[in-house]
Scaffold this motif. Sequence first.
Motif, PDB file in Angstrom:
ATOM      1  N   GLY A 177      51.066  16.950  63.190  1.00 56.22           N
ATOM      2  CA  GLY A 177      49.717  16.521  62.823  1.00 56.22           C
ATOM      3  C   GLY A 177      49.414  15.157  63.427  1.00 56.22           C
ATOM      4  O   GLY A 177      50.238  14.570  64.129  1.00 56.22           O
ATOM      5  N   TYR A 223      44.187  20.508  65.238  1.00 56.86           N
ATOM      6  CA  TYR A 223      44.657  21.425  64.202  1.00 56.86           C
ATOM      7  C   TYR A 223      44.335  22.878  64.551  1.00 56.86           C
ATOM      8  O   TYR A 223      45.086  23.781  64.199  1.00 56.86           O
ATOM      9  CB  TYR A 223      44.106  20.984  62.831  1.00 56.86           C
ATOM     10  CG  TYR A 223      44.743  19.674  62.396  1.00 56.86           C
ATOM     11  CD1 TYR A 223      44.343  18.471  62.966  1.00 56.86           C
ATOM     12  CD2 TYR A 223      45.791  19.646  61.494  1.00 56.86           C
ATOM     13  CE1 TYR A 223      44.957  17.269  62.620  1.00 56.86           C
ATOM     14  CE2 TYR A 223      46.410  18.449  61.133  1.00 56.86           C
ATOM     15  CZ  TYR A 223      45.990  17.264  61.709  1.00 56.86           C
ATOM     16  OH  TYR A 223      46.614  16.099  61.381  1.00 56.86           O
ATOM     17  N   THR A 246      40.135  24.308  61.704  1.00 51.86           N
ATOM     18  CA  THR A 246      40.743  22.989  61.534  1.00 51.86           C
ATOM     19  C   THR A 246      41.127  22.744  60.070  1.00 51.86           C
ATOM     20  O   THR A 246      40.824  23.562  59.188  1.00 51.86           O
ATOM     21  CB  THR A 246      39.820  21.875  62.048  1.00 51.86           C
ATOM     22  OG1 THR A 246      40.576  20.654  62.107  1.00 51.86           O
ATOM     23  CG2 THR A 246      38.600  21.675  61.154  1.00 51.86           C
ATOM     24  N   LEU A 301      46.513  23.749  56.655  1.00 49.01           N
ATOM     25  CA  LEU A 301      46.131  24.647  57.741  1.00 49.01           C
ATOM     26  C   LEU A 301      46.286  26.105  57.314  1.00 49.01           C
ATOM     27  O   LEU A 301      47.343  26.507  56.838  1.00 49.01           O
ATOM     28  CB  LEU A 301      47.019  24.351  58.945  1.00 49.01           C
ATOM     29  CG  LEU A 301      46.609  24.928  60.298  1.00 49.01           C
ATOM     30  CD1 LEU A 301      45.338  24.254  60.799  1.00 49.01           C
ATOM     31  CD2 LEU A 301      47.738  24.702  61.317  1.00 49.01           C
TER      32      LEU A 301
END
Length: 692
Positions: free
Chosen positions: A162, A506, A619, A626
């Motif tokens: 991330g 993401y 996202t 996620l």
Amino acid sequence: MIRKFTFGNPFPTEAVVVSCPAEPGELPYFSREGGSISCKMASGAPVYGLGEQVRGINKRGWTYTSNCTDEPNHLESCHSLYGAHNFLLVGGEKPFGIFIDYPGTLTFDIGYTRQDTLTITPEDWNLDLYLIEAEDGTYLSIVRQFRKIIGRSYIAPKWAFGYGQSRWGYKTQEDIRQVAEGHRKNGIPLDAIYMDIDYMERYKDFTVSKERFPDLPGLAADMKQEGIHLVPIIDAGVKVEDGYSVYEEGMEKGYFCKEADGTVFTGAVWPGKAHFPDMLNPAARRWFGMKYKVLLDMGIDGFWNDMNEPAIFYSEKRLNQVLDQAAEFKGKNLDLEKTNQLLGLFSSLANNPEDYRSFYHEPGNTGERIRHDKVHNLYGYNMTRAAGEAFEELEPDKRILMFSRSSYVGMHRYGGIWQGDNLSWWSHLLMNVKMMPSLNMCGFLYTGADLGGFGADTTEDLLLRWLQFGIFTPLMRNHSAMGTREQEAYRFSNMESLKRIIQLRYCLLPYLYSEYMKAALEDTMMFRPLSFDYQGDPEALQTEDQVLLGDGLMLAPVYQQNALGRYVYLPEDMLLITASGPDDFRFRELKAGHHYVEAAPEEVIFFLRKGHILPLAQTAENVEQLDETRLTAAAYLSEESSYLLYDDDGISKDYENPDNYETITVSPDGTVRCSGNKGRILKAKVFVPAED
Ligand code: MIG
């Protein structure tokens, strides 16, 4: 095929983990003269490798020295950075790889003295040399064989894929909370906040300042509630201070490096006078590694190891000499020459080779010593190994984030690296791009540069363009130095664009994580030069500002200020993807050849190769949030094709479990299916290549 040749009495670096008998007889390919070996390089043939180094993906035309150095400018004119990655891939009719397992200073003159000659010069001939021939003529087969003998690359926890925010300058737990708040309030995703040296009590390793961080466990727990991991820095030098337990224990047990006469070596770093743990000694290494437990117990699950070349500001001895010499200048009329002498005295203090020759390691338990400079390049490696071995013992079933500044081949098994103190320069964005494939060749998969640039003031357009590349690198961290302009995404007037680019990261994670894991588990490269997949294409060979990423992507970052697009070379027809955020993907087919491709400041451009599939997620605020059950598979194909998706819980180490693999199959008519039983719901967005 791998052939090993042993010269003299090599130091056991443990870079190679597969036993490989040495061959008697002459070294092929090279001729040996004096202290060097040389070979001719075919005209136009590329030379790849050397991991963390300056200049091109193709290393020809410069001379590089493996000598781990705290190098703050990364200028084109320098010869060494923080790592020593002595692997080269020499192209030509019969390409081969060469790995020199040698922990001292080593020079690779790659067509610098003579354009057509590669010359390798170690300081002495106590080393193992591995020659690797291609199995099927491909460059990748050379890299894979090399990677196989040096062992599996470090695998980071999934949250470490991330976005992370860092700055040398967050001083209190309030500062950390504000960074979290700044991101959350503005809807900018965030998975990690890095803690630089100010969290410690007077820069003492494994301590936490009571005034500035009165409750680190509480802070770590609160942050975790928001899906944010805290990642503290650990420095190599241990502060000399009575009553400080790490110092006292180290002294008592004799774990610090000593000078020839047995006195403990003193160098200065952040805390002032410091001692350096003998990371090459197994007992000292274990002792140092187990210290990380102090922070693990506070809820910390990631670290970065710094200053482990080791960087030395000055040694006590040398400082005294220099001060005496400087005193002689007092009251004198200093002309240019004298002024330079005086300035030179002070600038010679840091990282002085004489200091590196003045202390020793005891690598075995035999009492036998080896002078530091002979094994200098192993220090950062073994500091990170100390932590890695301790994590294995303390948290055997959990992945802990670890990356280091200094490294040697072998360290890639214990951690990643960040690319050190770059500057907020456009040229350093390009350097970041070029370093990725070189590092992958040498086993370093978990890597990235300080996005936005570490030193000097960034600009909002540089940060935006850099993030547009950073969304593809496994380590995606914005970091900057004390005294420079603040560079968190929410500081800038283009925040909305920055945020949307971070959100894109993401969306890409199912693909990036799959490609990372496959590269680690199959000893292959996530980032590749174009020539690896388009070997024999002369234009692919010359392309230094585009890279292949994983199974199906080609990246072509914009790295020039004020550019609203760039020229791109396509070795074959590809699907151009233009995206400004998680809800804005545009697709356009482009034919092989050269194109000028527009990219407005807020747009990232990249390419999907023919016959390939890119899984995309929605996202999220962080990796934990996620949702990977709903994916859109963007595909560019004229016949049914498939993508191998890798996914796991992101934290345990059950990598080999066949359930981790699923196959996504897409047909030109838009049907899509997914093997496995994870209940994924897929949509397909198919582009069928036009007939020629
Ligand atoms: O020489 O800890 O590369 O990332 O912020 C400075 C302060 C020491 C160097 C690291 C950098 C870090 C800084 N450190």
